[in-house]
Write an enzyme that holds these catalytic residues in place. Structure first.
Site, PDB file in Angstrom:
ATOM      1  N   SER A  49       0.869  -1.182   0.000  1.00 44.18           N
ATOM      2  CA  SER A  49       0.000   0.000   0.000  1.00 44.18           C
ATOM      3  C   SER A  49       0.905   1.232   0.000  1.00 44.18           C
ATOM      4  O   SER A  49       2.122   1.117   0.219  1.00 44.18           O
ATOM      5  CB  SER A  49      -0.892   0.004   1.245  1.00 44.18           C
ATOM      6  OG  SER A  49      -0.078   0.141   2.401  1.00 44.18           O
ATOM      7  N   ASP A  81      -0.758  -1.441  -4.338  1.00 42.10           N
ATOM      8  CA  ASP A  81      -2.172  -1.613  -3.976  1.00 42.10           C
ATOM      9  C   ASP A  81      -2.789  -0.226  -3.741  1.00 42.10           C
ATOM     10  O   ASP A  81      -2.209   0.592  -3.016  1.00 42.10           O
ATOM     11  CB  ASP A  81      -2.199  -2.454  -2.682  1.00 42.10           C
ATOM     12  CG  ASP A  81      -3.577  -2.944  -2.309  1.00 42.10           C
ATOM     13  OD1 ASP A  81      -4.417  -3.119  -3.211  1.00 42.10           O
ATOM     14  OD2 ASP A  81      -3.807  -3.186  -1.100  1.00 42.10           O
ATOM     15  N   HIS A 207     -11.164  -7.670  -3.996  1.00 42.31           N
ATOM     16  CA  HIS A 207     -10.569  -7.027  -2.814  1.00 42.31           C
ATOM     17  C   HIS A 207     -11.346  -7.473  -1.578  1.00 42.31           C
ATOM     18  O   HIS A 207     -12.435  -8.024  -1.684  1.00 42.31           O
ATOM     19  CB  HIS A 207     -10.649  -5.499  -2.949  1.00 42.31           C
ATOM     20  CG  HIS A 207      -9.608  -4.932  -3.849  1.00 42.31           C
ATOM     21  ND1 HIS A 207      -8.599  -4.121  -3.401  1.00 42.31           N
ATOM     22  CD2 HIS A 207      -9.399  -5.082  -5.182  1.00 42.31           C
ATOM     23  CE1 HIS A 207      -7.824  -3.783  -4.410  1.00 42.31           C
ATOM     24  NE2 HIS A 207      -8.284  -4.356  -5.511  1.00 42.31           N
ATOM     25  N   GLY A 208     -10.757  -7.209  -0.413  1.00 43.31           N
ATOM     26  CA  GLY A 208     -11.473  -7.488   0.831  1.00 43.31           C
ATOM     27  C   GLY A 208     -11.761  -8.969   1.035  1.00 43.31           C
ATOM     28  O   GLY A 208     -12.827  -9.344   1.529  1.00 43.31           O
ATOM     29  N   ASN A 229      -7.232 -10.566  -2.970  1.00 45.55           N
ATOM     30  CA  ASN A 229      -6.414  -9.682  -2.120  1.00 45.55           C
ATOM     31  C   ASN A 229      -6.576  -9.999  -0.639  1.00 45.55           C
ATOM     32  O   ASN A 229      -7.697 -10.006  -0.120  1.00 45.55           O
ATOM     33  CB  ASN A 229      -6.841  -8.223  -2.326  1.00 45.55           C
ATOM     34  CG  ASN A 229      -6.308  -7.637  -3.605  1.00 45.55           C
ATOM     35  OD1 ASN A 229      -5.833  -8.339  -4.482  1.00 45.55           O
ATOM     36  ND2 ASN A 229      -6.386  -6.326  -3.719  1.00 45.55           N
ATOM     37  N   THR A 232      -5.758  -8.182   5.845  1.00 45.14           N
ATOM     38  CA  THR A 232      -6.206  -8.279   7.245  1.00 45.14           C
ATOM     39  C   THR A 232      -5.911  -9.653   7.861  1.00 45.14           C
ATOM     40  O   THR A 232      -5.483  -9.733   9.022  1.00 45.14           O
ATOM     41  CB  THR A 232      -7.715  -7.966   7.318  1.00 45.14           C
ATOM     42  OG1 THR A 232      -7.918  -6.666   6.763  1.00 45.14           O
ATOM     43  CG2 THR A 232      -8.235  -7.989   8.746  1.00 45.14           C
TER      44      THR A 232
HETATM   45  P1  13P Z   1      -8.602  -7.379   3.420  1.00 47.83           P
HETATM   46  O1  13P Z   1      -8.706  -6.208   4.365  1.00 47.83           O
HETATM   47  O2  13P Z   1      -9.894  -8.144   3.398  1.00 47.83           O
HETATM   48  O3  13P Z   1      -7.451  -8.237   3.702  1.00 47.83           O
HETATM   49  O4  13P Z   1      -8.444  -6.785   1.948  1.00 47.83           O
HETATM   50  C1  13P Z   1      -7.182  -6.517   1.420  1.00 47.83           C
HETATM   51  C2  13P Z   1      -7.301  -5.810   0.121  1.00 47.83           C
HETATM   52  O5  13P Z   1      -8.280  -5.904  -0.590  1.00 47.83           O
HETATM   53  C3  13P Z   1      -6.142  -4.990  -0.303  1.00 47.83           C
HETATM   54  O6  13P Z   1      -6.423  -4.211  -1.414  1.00 47.83           O
END
Ligand code: 13P
Length: 283
Positions: A49, A81, A207-208, A229, A232
């Site tokens: 990031s 990212d 993502h997420g 991705n 977290t």
């Molecule tokens: P998470 O927070 O679910 O791990 O998502 C990471 C992400 O999409 C980075 O771009």
């Protein structure tokens, strides 16, 4: 070996599998991700990031990932990212990122398209792939914050126009996942994903993906997601294991010994996610 994002993503699209894209901040996380990918014989995307770059230093992070990536026995791409800052995007091109995400999701449709095209026009001739985001993915990913009321799903008509006009290499779509820790169960719009994949026939990004149940990830991959991705889940593995270590061995003060169990935990999470993506033995 170090490759472009496109090298990895086109093969994943053609082969009907996804590749894990894991966020790194430092040497230990990068080593853990690459070792996991090597053990799984899987291509892997290592992403940073903008705040990871600010934390570690752009030259330092580039050197760590590029050096380990070049030595790796599997294909490794170094990806930015959620690039939102023009200066950081240009610096990443200069320091050897092989893939860039331009996140113009905070702009309206035509501005997002215009700025994405600008990044593509510079990055693609340098051999660097570009990911864009259409729709708005909710939650918090480092400095990018989207409230759930502002999150919007990707519209298939807009997606088609966006891709035709920009020629973006791979597209991040919003289908109900969010960044960070989920409040409640994620609810993915698989029908939307199916429609978008059939209309675009190109590599797509989820993502997420941390905290999304395994069967949902597998279903999303079977319907055309090619990049998953994860940030977290790695952070939480680090936190849990660091906490446990400090509680169990309060007298150890050697950082290398303290970081060993956390690095191993990250490696195990990465291996599990690679298996979920279906990219084991695809290197
Ligand atoms: P998470 O927070 O679910 O791990 O998502 C990471 C992400 O999409 C980075 O771009």
């Amino acid at each position: 070996m170090l490759v472009t994002g496109n090298d990895i993503m086109q093969k994943a699209h053609e082969g009907g599998y996804a590749v894990g894209a894991f966020n790194t901040n430092n040497l230990e996380m990068t080593k853990a991700i690459i070792e996991a990918a090597e053990e799984e014989k899987a291509p892997v995307i290592i992403q940073t990031s903008q705040s990871a770059i600010a934390y570690a230093g752009i030259e330092e992070l580039a050197m760590i990932v590029r050096q380990l990536g070049e030595k790796a026995s599997v294909p490794v791409a170094l990806h930015l990212d959620h690039g939102t800052d023009w200066k950081v995007i240009m610096q990443c091109l200069r320091y050897g990122w092989t893939s860039i995400m331009f996140d113009g999701s905070k702009y309206d449709f035509s501005k997002n398209m215009e700025l994405t095209k600008k990044v593509i026009d510079i990055a693609n001739p340098m051999g660097v792939s570009v990911e864009a985001e259409l729709g708005k993915i909710g939650g918090v990913e480092d400095q990018v914050r989207v409230l759930s009321k502002d999150a919007t799903m990707t519209d298939p008509d807009e997606a088609e126009e966006f891709v035709n006009k920009t020629g973006v290499d791979f597209l991040a779509i919003a289908i109900g996942t969010c960044h960070g820790v989920y409040q409640g169960e994620p609810d993915l719009d698989f029908e939307r994903l199916d429609v978008i994949k059939k209309r675009l026939n190109m590599p797509l990004v989820l993502h997420g993906a941390s905290g999304v149940p395994e069967e949902d990830i597998r279903k999303a991959v079977s319907l055309g997601i090619n990049k998953v991705n994860i940030d977290t889940d790695l952070r939480q593995a680090f936190q849990r294991n660091m906490h446990k270590f400090v509680q169990e061995q309060p007298d150890v003060y050697d950082p290398r010994k303290m970081l060993a169990p956390t690095t191993n935990a990250i490696k195990e999470v990465v291996k599990t996610k690679i298996k979920m993506c279906g990219s084991s033995n695809k290197a």
